[in-house]
Every structure is written in C-alpha cells, then in structure tokens.
Design an enzyme around this catalytic site. Structure first.
Site, PDB file in Angstrom:
ATOM      1  N   SER A 154      34.882   9.880   5.638  1.00 53.59           N
ATOM      2  CA  SER A 154      35.238   8.485   5.914  1.00 53.59           C
ATOM      3  C   SER A 154      34.999   8.235   7.388  1.00 53.59           C
ATOM      4  O   SER A 154      34.974   9.186   8.190  1.00 53.59           O
ATOM      5  CB  SER A 154      36.722   8.270   5.602  1.00 53.59           C
ATOM      6  OG  SER A 154      37.183   7.036   6.149  1.00 53.59           O
ATOM      7  N   TYR A 167      45.978  10.372   5.085  1.00 51.09           N
ATOM      8  CA  TYR A 167      44.565  10.157   4.723  1.00 51.09           C
ATOM      9  C   TYR A 167      43.644  10.545   5.885  1.00 51.09           C
ATOM     10  O   TYR A 167      42.648  11.272   5.706  1.00 51.09           O
ATOM     11  CB  TYR A 167      44.372   8.684   4.345  1.00 51.09           C
ATOM     12  CG  TYR A 167      42.982   8.326   3.889  1.00 51.09           C
ATOM     13  CD1 TYR A 167      42.601   8.519   2.560  1.00 51.09           C
ATOM     14  CD2 TYR A 167      42.055   7.777   4.770  1.00 51.09           C
ATOM     15  CE1 TYR A 167      41.323   8.181   2.135  1.00 51.09           C
ATOM     16  CE2 TYR A 167      40.779   7.440   4.347  1.00 51.09           C
ATOM     17  CZ  TYR A 167      40.416   7.632   3.029  1.00 51.09           C
ATOM     18  OH  TYR A 167      39.153   7.294   2.606  1.00 51.09           O
TER      19      TYR A 167
HETATM   20  C1  BGC Z   1      39.275   3.835   3.180  1.00 54.43           C
HETATM   21  C2  BGC Z   1      39.252   2.347   2.919  1.00 54.43           C
HETATM   22  C3  BGC Z   1      38.959   1.602   4.210  1.00 54.43           C
HETATM   23  C4  BGC Z   1      37.759   2.179   4.940  1.00 54.43           C
HETATM   24  C5  BGC Z   1      37.558   1.544   6.305  1.00 54.43           C
HETATM   25  C6  BGC Z   1      37.982   4.237   3.855  1.00 54.43           C
HETATM   26  O1  BGC Z   1      37.923   5.616   4.046  1.00 54.43           O
HETATM   27  O2  BGC Z   1      39.460   4.540   1.955  1.00 54.43           O
HETATM   28  O3  BGC Z   1      40.503   1.922   2.384  1.00 54.43           O
HETATM   29  O4  BGC Z   1      38.706   0.232   3.904  1.00 54.43           O
HETATM   30  O5  BGC Z   1      37.904   3.574   5.088  1.00 54.43           O
HETATM   31  O6  BGC Z   1      38.743   1.474   7.047  1.00 54.43           O
END
Ligand code: BGC
Length: 269
Positions: A154, A167
């Site tokens: 991410s 996360y």
């Molecule tokens: C998350 C999303 C978020 C995006 C940008 C992703 O890794 O799961 O919820 O919109 O990152 O912030």
C-alpha cells in the site's frame, strides 16, 4: 494476441472482491490459470461470481477456500494446488483488511486480526510458494524465473496513517519482508516485488468515495485527479508476473496517481 502468462498457474489470495478480484481477471486474460482464493464459506459465492466472469471471457480457474492466517490451511492449499495443477508459478499475496481504530482504543484483537491476515498471511503463503519454486526450478518454456511473488502492499508502507496503526504497521512490515526474501532468493531466480496501491475504488475504502463530498476530499490527495480502478493494479500485476519485468526484484512499485508525491506541497511550503 500473445498471452504473457500462458499456461502459468497463479494463486491470488483474497480474490473474491476488490483488488484481488481485479488482479485475478487481468491474470486470466493474460493466459494464467487462476486460483481464486477466498477466506471462509461466506465468501464462496462472491469467489464463484469472479470465476464465472473470468470463464465468460475465455479464462480458466477454480475457487479455493483458505484463511491465509492459518498455517495448516495455507500448507494444504499449496499441496492441493500442486497436486491438481502440477506446480504454482505465480503467487499474488493480496489478502488484506482494515480494522480501524483510534490508537488508544485499539484492541489487541483488532491488532492481531490485521497483522495476522495482512502480514503473517503473506509470510505463510510466500514460504509455501518458495518451497515449490525451489523444488521445480526454472522451466524455460514457462518463464525465465523459477517463480514470481507479488505482495500487495500500500502507499501506507511509507505514508503514516493516523487511526490505522495496525494496517500501516502491517504494510511497513510487508515492505521489509518482501525485500528480505527478494534478496535471499534472487540467486535461485525467484522474483519478489510489491505493488503499492493508492486509493483504488473497492469496498475496503467505500466511505472515501461513495459521496461527492468524500470523493472531492479524496481527490485532494491524488495529483492525477482520479480514483484508481482494480484494473490499474491488474495491469501492473500482469507485467510484474511476466518476463517483461525479468530484471526487477525487490521493488515497491507505487500505483497511486501520485499520492506519494506529497500533494500538500503543490501549493505550499
Ligand atoms: C487502503 C485504502 C486507502 C488507500 C489510500 C489503501 O491501502 O486500504 O483504504 O483508501 O490505501 O489511503
């Protein structure tokens, strides 16, 4: 049309929805046989719907239930797939979820759940995939590499995210898990990379795009001025899994419309 992943076997974890479903579709169009992994009995119908769509466009695959955070289930999934298809060529380590909370209220359960799926799940699946890649080695007609792993990270492997510490910690962890094993297995011709999506329009971030106000606010974070789509990630995954990217390993590829370019500085600073 040349199919870049013809006859290769790809396991896509968490493929019953969102980015995983999009990647499964793109890989199938590129000729791979796709194993559409989903976590529990309740996600079977959604996984079957993805498979049906893939089959209507001439693709091939099966669905397979396995909770990637459970060691014995992951070991069984890889054993079953190798028994049925002969080998695995590509692992898309995609399964991931959010359980957001202000940090002082975050429960150990929320922490463990997110780390268990997002990080431990990637460890367990990568380990089984690597065992199979080492066993099989390079088969030149299939690919220049003995195997390819693509970790779904991410932008939050580098962007801190208040209210989402579990996360963000999982994604930061994926970065060095990926780079460490990429270094370890490059001599064995195993390529391991990450895709770092920005905001992709899927159920995981619905609240960030499902009203005009939310979308307008989200777009202030995206210089390219559109929300991403699952096929943006699918196209990147096909390329990273194909021999077109044969010299790339240990890389985090940001697919984010510029979200990591510090957009707040475009008019400030
Ligand atoms: C998350 C999303 C978020 C995006 C940008 C992703 O890794 O799961 O919820 O919109 O990152 O912030």
């Amino acid at each position: 049309m040349e199919k870049k992943l013809q006859a290769q076997i790809a396991i896509i974890t968490g493929a019953s929805s969102g980015i995983g479903a999009g990647v499964a579709k793109s890989l199938a169009i590129a000729g791979a046989t796709v194993i559409i992994n989903h976590p529990v009995a309740a996600t079977k119908d959604a996984a079957e719907a993805v498979l049906t769509e893939i089959k209507t466009t001439g693709g091939n695959g099966i669905t397979y239930q396995c909770d990637v955070s459970k060691e014995e289930e992951v070991i069984k999934m890889f054993a079953d797939i190798v028994a049925q298809f002969g080998t695995v060529d590509i692992l898309i380590n995609n399964a991931g979820l959010q359980r957001d909370s202000p940090f002082e209220k975050m429960t150990l359960e929320q922490w463990n759940f997110v780390l268990g799926v997002n990080l431990t799940g990637q460890f367990l699946c990568a380990r089984e995939a690597i065992k199979e890649f080492l066993r099989r080695g390079v088969i030149a007609e299939r690919s220049k590499a003995a195997g390819k792993i693509i970790c779904m990270s991410s932008v939050h492997e580098v962007i801190p995210w208040a209210g989402h510490a579990n996360y963000a910690a999982s994604k930061g962890g994926i970065m060095l898990l990926m780079k460490s094993i990429a270094q370890e297995f490059a001599p064995k011709k195993i390529r391991i990379n990450s895709i770092c999506p920005g905001a992709i329009q899927t159920p995981i971030n619905r609240s960030a795009w499902d009203t005009p106000q939310a979308l307008a606010s989200l777009l202030t974070l995206i210089p390219y001025q559109r929300i991403g789509q699952p096929e943006d990630i699918g196209n990147t995954a096909v390329w990273l899994a194909s021999d077109d990217s044969d010299y790339i390993t240990g890389a985090s590829i940001f697919v984010d419309g510029g979200m990591t370019l510090y957009p707040g500085f475009s008019t400030n600073g």
